[in-house]
Design a protein around this motif. Structure first.
Motif, short mmCIF file in Angstrom:
data_model
loop_
_atom_site.label_atom_id
_atom_site.label_comp_id
_atom_site.label_asym_id
_atom_site.label_seq_id
_atom_site.Cartn_x
_atom_site.Cartn_y
_atom_site.Cartn_z
N UNK A 1 19.84 43.31 11.31
CA UNK A 1 18.51 42.95 11.78
C UNK A 1 17.79 44.17 12.31
N UNK A 2 16.47 44.14 12.24
CA UNK A 2 15.68 45.17 12.89
C UNK A 2 15.65 44.93 14.40
N UNK A 3 15.19 45.95 15.15
CA UNK A 3 15.20 45.79 16.61
C UNK A 3 14.26 44.68 17.04
N UNK A 4 13.14 44.48 16.32
CA UNK A 4 12.22 43.40 16.68
C UNK A 4 12.87 42.04 16.45
N UNK A 5 13.64 41.92 15.37
CA UNK A 5 14.34 40.67 15.11
C UNK A 5 15.44 40.42 16.13
N UNK A 6 16.15 41.50 16.51
CA UNK A 6 17.24 41.32 17.48
C UNK A 6 16.70 40.89 18.84
N UNK B 1 10.08 38.32 16.40
CA UNK B 1 9.50 37.59 15.27
C UNK B 1 9.43 36.10 15.59
N UNK B 2 10.47 35.56 16.23
CA UNK B 2 10.45 34.15 16.63
C UNK B 2 9.38 33.93 17.69
N UNK B 3 9.30 34.85 18.66
CA UNK B 3 8.28 34.73 19.69
C UNK B 3 6.89 34.81 19.08
#
Length: 540
Positions: A472-477, A481-483
């Motif tokens: 996963x990318x750091x934004x996904x971790x 993306x969910x937020x």
């Protein structure tokens, strides 16, 4: 029974591996931890080759040094001398990001220079050498992972601290800023709302720093020296393949944090049972009726480089002490008191184990604090670097240390701190409690480090223990993306509700206008006449 012994011996031989250790650090204390692991592996029968600036003083079985032939102690001491002249590291939160960037840049340049060293060049140019495992420092020298690709070897990374954020990110280990304080901030273990805000902002900033600066920088250095190798992957991919991350941490010194199965704390692996003191030193310590105060700023800091004001204050306080003083002082000491014995080096772990030792005066390096805690000795801290200040802050919170700021050190403040440690027994009790916590474990730190390293060898890199977050990318971790999806959905729902509300209000505003117009027409004379005509027409 004999058959079982033969089989065991055969299996033991099958596990023998060729291990390459890459430690270009200029810090002798960090090299001590690294080489402790390598000597432990050599003692198990593995063929160990180590590249460093600190070769072993005497040959060891199964252990080969490739000496970088640089004065690591001298270079490190020169940097620390300038820092001590300024009264220690005074940079804190406002400058921490800039200083971290500067440190990472300097480390990348040092890695680049190290790869040009003849010891490393010997490995780079060799076509017949082969290794099963590469062990390297985990800080900001990931360009050395090129050797893992060259030899198709598994990787064990050793972090000299409890784990820097970018090091933990490289193996996918979580460090939630909600309750894990940054190693760069002076935050308490129970953070306030504002502290968690600052901690979270630094966390995101360091992730961006790793993604946009550190990783590309290390990849450039790696390709400069290993670009000729076929199929060389990106450095981030080599980071993700790390089999094992060893942390120089322990619950007796660091707050509890979540760790993945292949991230293993081995703090204190350099500790050993006490040995016999040299005869002259033993006589000096045994003859101290009121005990001994031991002063050493560590392997990388020289007491002789202290500012004259601080040195003179130490001399005057030591001269009035009832205790004898053992002082690691590297030059002739001006006006040396009669109760003070100086030397350029002392066997520190053995000195700390002496029953007459009362207080350890130290700069607060992590290894020194571990040694003091292991022997149950209270500490007077004179921190110089940022990490030493953080180490001593935790030691104060745990109750076995008193700290004096080097920039504001006076004879009065030093005498007061030393007196508290000598007179108040609670400091020794707290140190002894640290000792019990450190020693109460099923395996010694060195045995645990060696076992996990051999586990990585047996299971060819331990891919079954790697976290899915590495894909996963750091934004996904961080679930950004969910937020974002939740926020977007919420905003869309609010916009739709607002639109429907405006339409309803618009309809309601138009409806009374139509009714009122009809009522006015009915109440007018023409309207009444028309209504009367309609009534007559209907009656007919």
């Amino acid at each position: 029974m004999r058959l079982l012994l033969v089989l065991a011996a055969c299996c033991s031989g099958c596990l023998a591996a060729r291990v390459l250790g890459l430690f270009p650090t200029l810090s002798r204390s960090q090299a001590t931890s690294f080489t402790s692991l390598m000597k432990g592996l050599a003692a198990r029968g593995h063929q160990v080759t180590v590249v460093s600036a600190f070769p072993q003083p005497a040959p060891l079985a199964n252990y080969t040094d490739l000496d970088m032939n640089i004065d690591g102690d001298g270079l490190y001491a020169a940097v620390m001398k300038g820092l001590m002249a300024r009264g220690g590291d005074r940079s804190w939160n406002p400058e921490i990001f800039r200083r971290t960037l500067s440190t990472l840049q300097m480390t990348a340049e040092m890695t680049d220079m190290a790869l040009m060293n003849p010891a490393f060049q010997q490995l780079l140019k060799s076509s017949d050498s082969q290794f099963d495992l590469v062990v390297l420092e985990a800080f900001a020298s990931d360009a050395l992972l090129g050797f893992a690709h060259k030899y198709n070897a598994s990787v064990v990374a050793f972090c000299p601290s409890a784990g820097y954020p970018w090091v933990l990110d490289s193996v996918g280990n979580p460090h939630p800023p909600s309750y894990v304080p940054s190693v760069f901030l002076r935050l308490d273990r129970g953070m306030s709302l504002w502290q968690r805000v600052v901690n979270s902002l630094l966390e995101v900033g360091l992730k961006l720093l790793r993604e946009w600066y550190l990783v590309p920088q290390q990849d450039r250095v790696m390709r400069k020296h290993f670009g000729h190798l076929e199929g060389l992957p990106h450095v981030s991919e080599l980071q993700a393949r790390t089999s094992l991350l060893l942390l120089n941490s322990h619950a007796a010194f660091h707050p509890p944090v979540p760790l993945l199965p292949h991230v293993v704390p081995v703090g204190g692996l350099h500790l050993r049972p006490p040995g016999r003191l040299p005869k002259e030193l033993r006589r000096f310590m045994d003859g101290a009726q009121s005990g001994v105060v031991y002063c050493s700023l560590g392997a990388g800091l020289r007491s002789a480089d202290l500012p004259a004001r601080a040195r003179d204050a130490l001399v005057r306080v030591f001269s009035r002490a009832k205790q004898r003083v053992l002082w690691k002082y590297e030059e002739a000491l001006p006006d040396q008191p009669g109760n003070v014995k100086t030397g350029t080096w002392f066997p520190q772990q053995d000195v700390l184990a002496h029953p007459g030792l009362k207080v350890f005066v130290t700069s607060g390096g992590l290894l020194s604090l571990m040694e003091a805690a292991d022997r149950g000795v209270p500490v007077l801290g004179l921190p110089v670097t940022l990490d030493q200040q953080l180490n001593l802050k935790r030691a104060r919170e745990d109750g076995y240390a008193v700290t004096v700021d080097l920039a504001n050190l006076t004879e009065h403040s030093l005498a007061r701190a030393l007196g508290r440690l000598l007179r108040n027994p609670r400091y020794r009790r707290a140190a002894q409690e640290r000792s019990r916590l450190l020693r109460d474990q099923p395996l010694s730190p060195l045995e645990r480090a060696v076992w996990w390293t051999e586990y990585a060898l047996r299971h060819e890199g331990m891919p079954h223990l790697r976290s899915a977050v590495l894909h996963l990318g750091w934004a996904q971790s961080l679930l950004l993306d969910v937020a974002g999806l939740a926020l977007g959905s919420g905003l869309l729902g609010v916009a739709l509700a607002w639109h429907l509300l405006r339409r309803r209000l618009s309809v309601e505003r138009r409806a009374p206008t139509t009714t009122n117009t009809q009522s006015q027409r009915d109440s007018s004379p023409s309207g009444l006449k028309k209504k009367g005509d309609d009534d007559r027409h209907n009656s007919q």
